[in-house]
Write a protein that holds these residues in place. Structure first.
Motif, PDB file in Angstrom:
ATOM      1  N   SER A 122       0.859  -1.169   0.000  1.00  0.00           N
ATOM      2  CA  SER A 122       0.000   0.000   0.000  1.00  0.00           C
ATOM      3  C   SER A 122       0.901   1.226   0.000  1.00  0.00           C
ATOM      4  CB  SER A 122      -0.905  -0.019   1.221  1.00  0.00           C
ATOM      5  OG  SER A 122      -0.134  -0.137   2.380  1.00  0.00           O
ATOM      6  N   GLY A 149     -11.867   1.779   2.451  1.00  0.00           N
ATOM      7  CA  GLY A 149     -10.666   2.287   3.115  1.00  0.00           C
ATOM      8  C   GLY A 149     -10.235   3.670   2.644  1.00  0.00           C
ATOM      9  N   SER A 178      -5.961   7.652   0.968  1.00  0.00           N
ATOM     10  CA  SER A 178      -5.810   6.384   1.676  1.00  0.00           C
ATOM     11  C   SER A 178      -4.341   6.078   1.872  1.00  0.00           C
ATOM     12  CB  SER A 178      -6.461   5.255   0.884  1.00  0.00           C
ATOM     13  OG  SER A 178      -6.064   4.017   1.431  1.00  0.00           O
ATOM     14  N   GLU A 179      -4.064   5.344   2.934  1.00  0.00           N
ATOM     15  CA  GLU A 179      -2.695   4.889   3.200  1.00  0.00           C
ATOM     16  C   GLU A 179      -2.638   3.371   3.104  1.00  0.00           C
ATOM     17  OE1 GLU A 179       0.010   6.595   5.279  1.00  0.00           O
ATOM     18  OE2 GLU A 179      -0.811   8.482   4.567  1.00  0.00           O
ATOM     19  N   THR A 180      -3.789   2.755   2.942  1.00  0.00           N
ATOM     20  CA  THR A 180      -3.836   1.304   3.144  1.00  0.00           C
ATOM     21  C   THR A 180      -4.085   0.514   1.863  1.00  0.00           C
ATOM     22  OG1 THR A 180      -6.173   1.464   3.663  1.00  0.00           O
ATOM     23  CG2 THR A 180      -4.664   1.483   5.516  1.00  0.00           C
ATOM     24  N   VAL A 330      -8.243  -2.268   9.980  1.00  0.00           N
ATOM     25  CA  VAL A 330      -8.041  -1.298   8.904  1.00  0.00           C
ATOM     26  C   VAL A 330      -9.362  -1.050   8.174  1.00  0.00           C
ATOM     27  CG1 VAL A 330      -7.473  -2.915   7.056  1.00  0.00           C
ATOM     28  CG2 VAL A 330      -6.375  -0.680   7.100  1.00  0.00           C
ATOM     29  N   SER A 361      -3.860   0.841  10.714  1.00  0.00           N
ATOM     30  CA  SER A 361      -3.209  -0.202   9.933  1.00  0.00           C
ATOM     31  C   SER A 361      -2.031  -0.746  10.712  1.00  0.00           C
ATOM     32  CB  SER A 361      -2.735   0.347   8.599  1.00  0.00           C
ATOM     33  OG  SER A 361      -1.921  -0.638   7.996  1.00  0.00           O
ATOM     34  N   TYR A 364       1.840   0.075  10.176  1.00  0.00           N
ATOM     35  CA  TYR A 364       2.499   1.306  10.634  1.00  0.00           C
ATOM     36  C   TYR A 364       2.584   1.297  12.151  1.00  0.00           C
ATOM     37  CZ  TYR A 364       1.408   2.782   5.918  1.00  0.00           C
ATOM     38  OH  TYR A 364       1.318   2.846   4.565  1.00  0.00           O
ATOM     39  N   ARG A 388       4.831  -6.998   3.337  1.00  0.00           N
ATOM     40  CA  ARG A 388       4.349  -6.086   4.381  1.00  0.00           C
ATOM     41  C   ARG A 388       4.545  -6.663   5.769  1.00  0.00           C
ATOM     42  NH1 ARG A 388       3.847  -1.088   3.382  1.00  0.00           N
ATOM     43  NH2 ARG A 388       1.799  -0.543   4.195  1.00  0.00           N
TER      44      ARG A 388
END
Ligand code: SAH
Length: 487
Positions: A122, A149, A178-180, A330, A361, A364, A388
């Motif tokens: 992501s 998300g 979004s970050e995900t 998330v 999430s 992070y 990830r």
């Protein structure tokens, strides 16, 4: 008609990687001809910190009409003038979605030979569509994007700024952040949802549209709360196609053979009176095993990381030994269902003070996760792409550092024992991997080593002499120094 896609970066992961992911070089402006006009890709900004790609479609209004596709729904031709004076050239719409898939087809499939590891990760994304026709208005826009998300910022565009009393047009300005999500997921969301919001498809819908929809909807459409509206609008309300798509989505859901479905199947079997004695569903056995391990650890304040729809949080709440229970996920949609299940809004003050749900999430580090006795990762790690996993490992074992961490994950060796599972298939469509007992032990052993934990393993469910149990659990306990023990 245009949209922009932006990302931010660091010296190690420069934002300009966006160019590799889109297969379009940031230093070149490129043009591609499509059936309805020319699509341009250009980068208004491109450096290590920020990179923005713009997709601009110059629609050939005449070509659009000549192709006989500018007709209104039902096949009735628009009035002669309306054929030439329509909004297609300016509004982001299904044409833009078609251009998107033509110009970024590899990116949509998540293929990136130059940066394969980035394609599955992501990344911070910001997508802006200044003029999006949205039948259903800002409210529907939110209902479509938020469960996926996205943080959604949507504003109606007034019909005429000079005459506010005329009200709003059917256009909105849309900003998604979004970050995900991966870039491929983001593009597939747009590819389906832009025409759904437009609700006026420009070409005749044929049965291969169902295939396209299911392909682009893979991984998100089967669980989307607005699945029916999306399917029906995407297929221009052709009922037979919509029904076909809905049936196939249902099959996808069943084929996922998720444990929760195993649970439902168990229940159904019992209801039919075919089972003498109802076996305890695996999901329940897993919850029991987790609660028992938490008791053994003496934990009172517990994190349920990737809590999903809140079944474990609910079980923990019933046990007064647990004074604080925090569910993190998330997925906003999962959290909404969890809060409904827990009846958070009707809970007494005392109960309510014991439970918290928040979105976050696990890829992070998050200060909110510090200072707990125990963390549970129940059937979560296999939902992350392997690249990830080190980020999750660091966020949980390196940064949050609870005394106890419980991790459960499927044992892939056991899959041959699931009758409904075709050979070589994982148990759930969203599982990015499933491990053998050896693979899990190796991973867990290294994690323990790297972060100063001891680890033990326990089977969950019937421990088959040949292939082991259906679920495997690792119990990590932080290594205490002599001084800490003495204290
Ligand atoms: N723990 C629950 C749900 C497992 S399903 C149970 O045992 O039944 C996996 C859950 O992990 C999903 O709800 C998914 O939204 C969540 N998830 C996946 N990736 C995540 C991430 N990076 N951060 C937080 N949650 C994540």
């Amino acid at each position: 008609m245009f949209l922009t896609i932006s990302t931010t970066g660091t010296p190690e992961r420069p934002a300009t990687d966006l160019g590799f992911l889109l297969h379009k070089h940031p230093e070149k402006a490129q043009a591609f001809s499509t059936s309805y006009g020319t699509a341009h890709v250009l980068y208004p900004e491109a450096d290590a910190e920020r990179c923005t790609a713009a997709l601009l479609l110059e629609v050939d209004a005449v070509a659009l009409v000549r192709r006989g596709k500018g007709k209104g729904r039902g096949g009735a031709p628009d009035a002669a003038l309306a054929q030439y004076v329509n909004d297609r050239p300016y509004a982001a719409s299904s044409l833009l979605a078609v251009a998107l898939s033509a110009v970024f087809s590899s990116a949509m499939r998540g293929v990136c030979n130059a940066r394969p590891e980035r394609a599955v990760q992501s990344l911070p994304l910001r997508i802006e569509v200044p003029a999006l026709p949205a039948r259903g208005g800002p409210d529907l826009v939110r209902r479509l994007f938020e469960p996926l998300g996205w943080a959604v910022d949507v504003e109606p565009v007034p019909l005429d700024v000079q005459f506010p009393e005329w009200g709003d047009s059917r256009y909105v300005r849309l900003l998604l952040e979004s970050e995900t999500l991966t870039l491929a997921e983001a593009l597939r969301h747009l590819y389906v949802l832009l025409p759904v919001l437009d609700d006026a498809k420009h070409y005749w819908v044929s049965s291969d549209e169902v295939d396209k929809l299911l392909r682009a909807g893979e991984g998100w459409l089967p669980d989307h709360p607005e699945q029916k509206l999306i399917t029906s609008r995407y297929l221009s309300r052709r009922w037979s196609l919509t029904r076909q798509a809905m049936e196939r989505l249902e099959l996808v859901r069943l084929a996922e053979a998720d444990d929760s479905e195993v649970e439902e199947i168990d229940n159904a079997v019992e209801a039919e009176g075919e089972a003498e004695e109802k076996p305890t569903p695996l999901a329940v056995q897993r919850r029991d095993a987790i609660v028992a391990a938490l008791h053994a650890s003496g934990a009172a304040r517990v994190l349920d990381l990737g809590c999903g729809q809140g079944q474990l949080v609910q079980a923990l709440l019933k046990d007064p030994r647990f004074t604080e229970i925090v569910g993190v996920d998330v997925s906003m949609r999962a959290l909404t269902i969890a809060s409904r299940r827990l009846k958070l809004d009707r809970m007494g003050e005392r109960q309510a003070s014991r439970v918290k749900l928040f979105q976050g999430s696990l890829a992070y580090t998050d200060n909110r996760l510090k200072g707990y006795d125990a963390a549970v990762l129940s059937e979560v790690i296999e939902h992350l792409d392997l690249p990830r996993l080190p980020a999750l490992e660091y966020a949980v074992f390196g940064a949050a550092r609870p005394r106890t961490v419980l991790v459960t994950t499927p044992n892939v060796e056991y899959n041959v024992r699931w009758e409904s599972l075709p050979a070589g298939h994982v148990r759930h469509g969203d599982h990015r991997f499933e491990w053998t007992r050896d693979e899990f032990r190796q991973w867990a052993g290294q994690v323990a080593e790297r972060h100063g934990y001891e680890v033990e393993f326990a089977p969950v469910g019937p421990d088959d002499p040949e292939v082991g149990p259906p679920t495997q659990m690792a119990v990590f306990t932080i290594r205490t120094t002599k001084e800490e023990k003495a204290a």
